[in-house]
Design an enzyme around this catalytic site. Structure first.
Site, short mmCIF file in Angstrom:
data_model
loop_
_atom_site.label_atom_id
_atom_site.label_comp_id
_atom_site.label_asym_id
_atom_site.label_seq_id
_atom_site.Cartn_x
_atom_site.Cartn_y
_atom_site.Cartn_z
CB ALA A 151 -0.98 -0.01 1.16
CE LYS A 180 7.07 -5.84 -2.24
NZ LYS A 180 5.69 -5.36 -2.34
CG ASP A 197 -4.25 -13.78 -12.19
OD1 ASP A 197 -3.64 -12.69 -12.28
OD2 ASP A 197 -4.99 -14.22 -13.07
CG ASP A 198 0.30 -10.14 -9.77
OD1 ASP A 198 -0.55 -10.53 -8.95
OD2 ASP A 198 1.02 -9.14 -9.57
CG ASP A 256 41.86 11.84 0.44
OD1 ASP A 256 41.19 12.86 0.66
OD2 ASP A 256 41.66 10.74 1.00
#
Ligand code: SPV
Ligand code: MG
Length: 432
Positions: A10, A44, A91-92, A204
């Site tokens: 969501a 994810k 249904d995926d 550096d």
């Protein structure tokens, strides 16, 4: 009334989700499991909307009777608690990364004769597409700056990679790989002084001034949305550091890390091979406090980097400094080491964590590259920085191409090591 369960992130809601909820309503009393921030961030990508807000949105969708957290990708723990008559899903998920999750749902439902109901996938819309569109909109400094604190709250261990220009920023921003049921990616960018200086052909040693460092940063900011940690070297004079903090904050950088060295700064990986001097606890603490006082937002973080292990001052000194710097206001600690083995880092992390449970702890496994993220996290680290790897891999490749052309007095032989022309001209969209 039959019990129906469905789960979702969501984070981005579209009519496909509403369709699934409508089908669920027809079957009975609907409970929705909302994936927690931790699950979404781990499996994810970083959630756009926080859990509490996502919960509120879904609670207000017609036909939803209650919303509960689902704190694993796996449905089983919630199914065992709820024992629903039906689980509803698009249904995926029969193939791909969710296949295994689906099979476990079917197995578990069998225990009480529950049923999986699969609703036809709504064509023409996908979270991936919407995600891409969101990315193209970009971000704002206000949103980006907060992302590091949120990330540290929700991920057991965050993974940062160096970026020293727009192109390397894009690699860190966009690269994802799928492994089993999770998608792996970098969580943000480290703007290294070593890589920024080296890319400019300079040593550096704080020779690249802050205007030039900010210009590099700006190139990265323009094409990315992930959080950025700036390598602030020693932070310079206290007075200058106060200004630098505000510049970074204004740009949306999430944190600066400053190291407790004084005098002409040299790269830490020289260790004791060259002369390097550690700052006093009092001086460095004053610099941290000054930086904290100068910042405008609550979100920006000043992280203290301890060089005691690099300079062979010992674990006790490192721990003493960590506690003093936190006392002075540091929002996190970075502990550095140039040993080949991670033992002293593990020891520091464990000892530090036994006293301080919450303060973010950052490690840089450059020399002890055999240490896994999971081992570092287990010892207590929250964030791992891969500090120089894109530059270190690009330079040998460029050198080899130049050498090959020089050797052959034509470019033909070098082509196998180069990307095709068609790919480079289309690498960055919008060029044609
Ligand atoms: C950098 O990346 O510039 C750092 C880390 O400061 S190190 O090079 O290991 O000192
Ligand atoms: Mg540096």
């Amino acid at each position: 009334m039959k019990k129906v369960y469905l789960a979702m992130s969501a984070d981005i809601i579209h009519h496909g989700h509403i369709n699934v909820i409508n089908e669920a309503r027809k079957l009975g009393d609907v409970t929705i499991g909302i994936l927690t921030d931790e699950v979404i961030a781990t499996y994810k990508r970083f959630p756009v909307i926080e859990f509490e807000q996502r919960k509120q949105i879904v609670e207000n969708i017609k036909g939803v009777n209650r919303v509960i957290p689902q704190d694993t990708l796996d449905y089983v723990p919630n199914l065992l608690k709820l024992k629903p008559d039906y689980v509803v899903h698009g249904d995926d998920w029969k193939t791909g990364i969710q296949k295994e999750v689906r099979e476990k749902v079917i197995e578990t439902l069998k225990q009480w004769n529950g049923e999986l109901v699969e609703v036809a996938y709504t064509e023409g819309v996908s979270v991936r597409m919407l995600d891409q569109a969101l990315h193209e909109i970009g971000t704002t400094p206000e949103v980006r700056i907060k992302r590091l604190r949120r990330l540290l709250e929700v991920k057991p261990v965050a993974r940062f990679m160096e970026a020293h220009n727009g192109l390397t920023g894009l690699i860190v921003e966009k690269l994802t790989i799928s492994r089993g049921d999770r998608i792996k990616q970098f969580d943000g960018m480290w703007v290294s002084s070593l890589c920024d200086s080296t890319a400019k052909g300079k040593p550096d040693i704080e020779l690249v001034d802050s205007s030039s460092r900010l210009a590099t940063l700006n190139d990265i900011l323009e094409v990315t949305t992930k959080p950025i940690i700036m390598d602030g070297d020693t932070g310079g004079h206290e007075e200058h550091f106060a200004y630098f903090v505000r510049s970074l904050e204004r740009l949306g950088v999430s944190a600066v890390i400053i190291e407790d060295k004084i005098g002409l700064k040299k790269n830490s990986l020289f260790g004791t091979d060259i002369k390097q001097e550690q700052d006093s606890i009092e001086n460095f603490s004053a610099k941290i406090t000054r930086g904290k006082q100068s910042q405008v937002t609550e979100d920006f973080m000043i992280i203290a980097r301890i060089e005691s292990l690099i300079l062979k001052a010992g674990l006790e000194d490192a721990l003493k400094r960590a506690h003093a710097y936190i006392e002075a206001g540091a929002d996190g600690i970075m502990i550095h080491s140039k040993e080949q083995e991670p033992d002293e880092i593990f020891r520091f992390c464990r000892e530090f964590r036994s006293v301080n449970k919450d303060i973010p702890l950052i490690v840089v496994p450059t020399t002890y590259s055999g240490a896994r993220e999971s081992e570092l996290a287990e010892a207590g680290a929250n964030l791992v920085i891969y500090a120089n790897h894109l530059l270190r891999s690009a330079y040998p490749a460029m050198l080899e191409t130049a050498r090959c052309i020089l050797e052959n007095e034509r470019a033909y032989e070098s082509e196998k090591g180069c990307m095709p022309i068609k790919d480079i001209i289309t690498l960055i969209p919008g060029g044609c």
